[in-house]
Scaffold this active site. Structure first.
Site, PDB file in Angstrom:
ATOM      1  N   LYS A  42       2.285   8.332 -11.209  1.00 13.04           N
ATOM      2  CA  LYS A  42       2.239   9.591 -10.472  1.00 13.04           C
ATOM      3  C   LYS A  42       2.550   9.325  -8.999  1.00 13.04           C
ATOM      4  O   LYS A  42       2.535   8.178  -8.545  1.00 13.04           O
ATOM      5  CB  LYS A  42       0.868  10.244 -10.619  1.00 13.04           C
ATOM      6  CG  LYS A  42      -0.273   9.449 -10.018  1.00 13.04           C
ATOM      7  CD  LYS A  42      -1.618  10.125 -10.261  1.00 13.04           C
ATOM      8  CE  LYS A  42      -2.739   9.308  -9.638  1.00 13.04           C
ATOM      9  NZ  LYS A  42      -4.065   9.935  -9.852  1.00 13.04           N
ATOM     10  N   ARG A 141     -13.805  18.805 -12.324  1.00 14.89           N
ATOM     11  CA  ARG A 141     -12.461  19.099 -11.844  1.00 14.89           C
ATOM     12  C   ARG A 141     -11.693  19.819 -12.949  1.00 14.89           C
ATOM     13  O   ARG A 141     -11.376  20.979 -12.832  1.00 14.89           O
ATOM     14  CB  ARG A 141     -11.776  17.783 -11.431  1.00 14.89           C
ATOM     15  CG  ARG A 141     -10.521  17.961 -10.630  1.00 14.89           C
ATOM     16  CD  ARG A 141     -10.040  16.631 -10.091  1.00 14.89           C
ATOM     17  NE  ARG A 141      -9.705  15.668 -11.152  1.00 14.89           N
ATOM     18  CZ  ARG A 141      -9.243  14.441 -10.903  1.00 14.89           C
ATOM     19  NH1 ARG A 141      -9.088  14.026  -9.658  1.00 14.89           N
ATOM     20  NH2 ARG A 141      -8.942  13.629 -11.908  1.00 14.89           N
ATOM     21  N   TYR A 283       8.941   4.090  26.284  1.00 16.16           N
ATOM     22  CA  TYR A 283       8.573   5.384  26.865  1.00 16.16           C
ATOM     23  C   TYR A 283       7.206   5.310  27.554  1.00 16.16           C
ATOM     24  O   TYR A 283       6.275   4.683  27.046  1.00 16.16           O
ATOM     25  CB  TYR A 283       8.509   6.460  25.778  1.00 16.16           C
ATOM     26  CG  TYR A 283       9.856   6.853  25.215  1.00 16.16           C
ATOM     27  CD1 TYR A 283      10.887   7.264  26.054  1.00 16.16           C
ATOM     28  CD2 TYR A 283      10.083   6.833  23.835  1.00 16.16           C
ATOM     29  CE1 TYR A 283      12.118   7.633  25.525  1.00 16.16           C
ATOM     30  CE2 TYR A 283      11.306   7.206  23.298  1.00 16.16           C
ATOM     31  CZ  TYR A 283      12.320   7.603  24.158  1.00 16.16           C
ATOM     32  OH  TYR A 283      13.531   7.966  23.650  1.00 16.16           O
ATOM     33  N   MET A 331      11.240   7.261  17.247  1.00 12.89           N
ATOM     34  CA  MET A 331      11.667   7.865  15.990  1.00 12.89           C
ATOM     35  C   MET A 331      12.410   6.860  15.108  1.00 12.89           C
ATOM     36  O   MET A 331      12.190   6.799  13.890  1.00 12.89           O
ATOM     37  CB  MET A 331      12.564   9.076  16.241  1.00 12.89           C
ATOM     38  CG  MET A 331      13.106   9.701  14.964  1.00 12.89           C
ATOM     39  SD  MET A 331      14.167  11.117  15.257  1.00 12.89           S
ATOM     40  CE  MET A 331      12.948  12.369  15.640  1.00 12.89           C
TER      41      MET A 331
END
Length: 360
Positions: A42, A141, A283, A331
């Site tokens: 999964k 559940r 930065y 990024m």
């Protein structure tokens, strides 16, 4: 016409067949040869990619896969290279039941509505539905109550040509932590009672299964007929408690191999730059060089999944040594300190997740 070329990506994932084989050996030693091993894939095989992982697992002898949803089952069916079995443990829309039945996929039934829908779909397809009845034991559940189980069996008897119960199952509420011990003991007792009832109602031959990765190690006496192994097969311990418990009682004495990470995430050094003492890096002003430093730029950033919260905290491996991330993760790029490493070169392998030399 321009020549066809294969462009190199800045970062890539590798899956280790030897690591997976070792992990499967660990589990098979724990469960024995008579218990069916089910590979839970999964969440896109826990991020390892169903497309890549399923054929790899099949090469290692796995023939039974479990997923959460019908959509994931479809991906496994497309990826498999053998006649491997597939079981859906969670979501499947009523509209897709006929598809699953037609392809011989098994699926959980945890309420009577799904069972009725499965019988109707099987009647249209002309092929019996393969179901595993999930019972409620305390997770609260999904799962059939004792009353619902009786009603489900009544439907099985009435519609035996259209539905076949292959299993009875439940899921433990946190087998990876011994703080849940008493709650799980109650679940074990309730499942035993449900299992006895199921047998009394004529289904003593159905496979019983409760154990996930953690339960294989922490509750081995309740492995039953099938185990659903997710995170453990990929080389990750469900918890440190589980790891220590295993090593204390098994690993050190028998020299049993520990779990090994199947996945490695890698890149390469893109650039090397010397920065004078006192200069800020990247930065802003989050990192200031405390000495003359040699920094390596790596073409991986938060776009690729290397969290920005690892700025000035994370590490990578280069030439078998841990190199700290310095400055803000961009990024598409991060910088690491290689000042104390000799002979670092552009193009050197960078390990973001995994092992290099003796380090991981």
């Amino acid at each position: 016409m321009p020549a066809t070329t294969t462009v190199r990506q800045p970062t890539w994932i590798e899956l280790s067949e030897s690591a997976l084989r070792s992990n499967l050996q660990v589990f098979r030693r724990r469960i024995g040869r008579q218990v069916r091993f089910t590979s839970v894939v999964k969440g896109n095989a826990y991020g390892h990619s169903i497309d890549c992982y399923v054929p790899l697992a099949e090469r290692c002898g796995v023939r039974h896969f479990a997923v959460f949803s019908a959509a994931e089952a479809e991906a496994v069916v497309a990826a498999r290279t053998r006649a491997s079995d597939v079981m859906i443990m969670g979501h499947i829309d009523d509209h897709d039941l006929a598809w699953a039945i037609e392809r011989g996929l098994a699926f959980y039934v945890f309420d009577l509505g799904r069972l009725d829908a499965a019988i109707a779909a099987a009647r249209k397809v002309g092929k019996p539905a393969r179901v595993h009845l999930e019972v409620e034991t305390g997770l609260h559940r999904t799962g059939l109550s004792r009353v619902s189980l009786r009603r489900a069996v009544s439907r099985l008897e009435k519609h035996g040509d259209h539905v076949r119960a292959e299993g009875l199952c439940t899921h433990f509420a946190g087998a990876e932590s011994f703080s849940n011990y008493f709650r799980i003991q109650r679940q074990i007792e309730r499942f035993a009672a449900m299992s006895d009832l199921f047998a009394e109602l004529g289904h003593g031959d159905a496979a019983r299964h409760t154990a996930c990765s953690a339960a294989v190690f922490n509750y081995p006496e309740h492995v039953h007929d099938l185990v659903r192994v997710g995170i453990g097969q990929y080389g990750y311990w469900p918890s440190q408690e589980t790891r220590f418990h295993h090593l204390r009682h098994n690993g050190r004495k028998r020299r049993e191999p520990v779990l090994k990470r199947v996945l490695s995430w890698k890149s390469r050094v893109m650039n090397l730059k010397t920065v004078p003492e006192g200069e800020f890096v990247g930065y802003g002003n989050t990192f200031q060089a405390t000495r003359r430093m040699r920094l390596a730029a790596v073409p991986v950033g938060y776009y690729h999944g290397f969290g920005r919260d690892q700025s000035n905290l994370g590490h990578v491996l280069i030439r078998g040594a841990r190199c700290p991330v310095v400055g803000v993760v961009n990024m598409n790029m991060l910088t690491v300190d290689t000042t104390d490493l000799d002979q670092v070169r552009t193009g050197d392998e960078v390990v973001l997740i995994g092992r290099q030399g003796e380090q991981d």
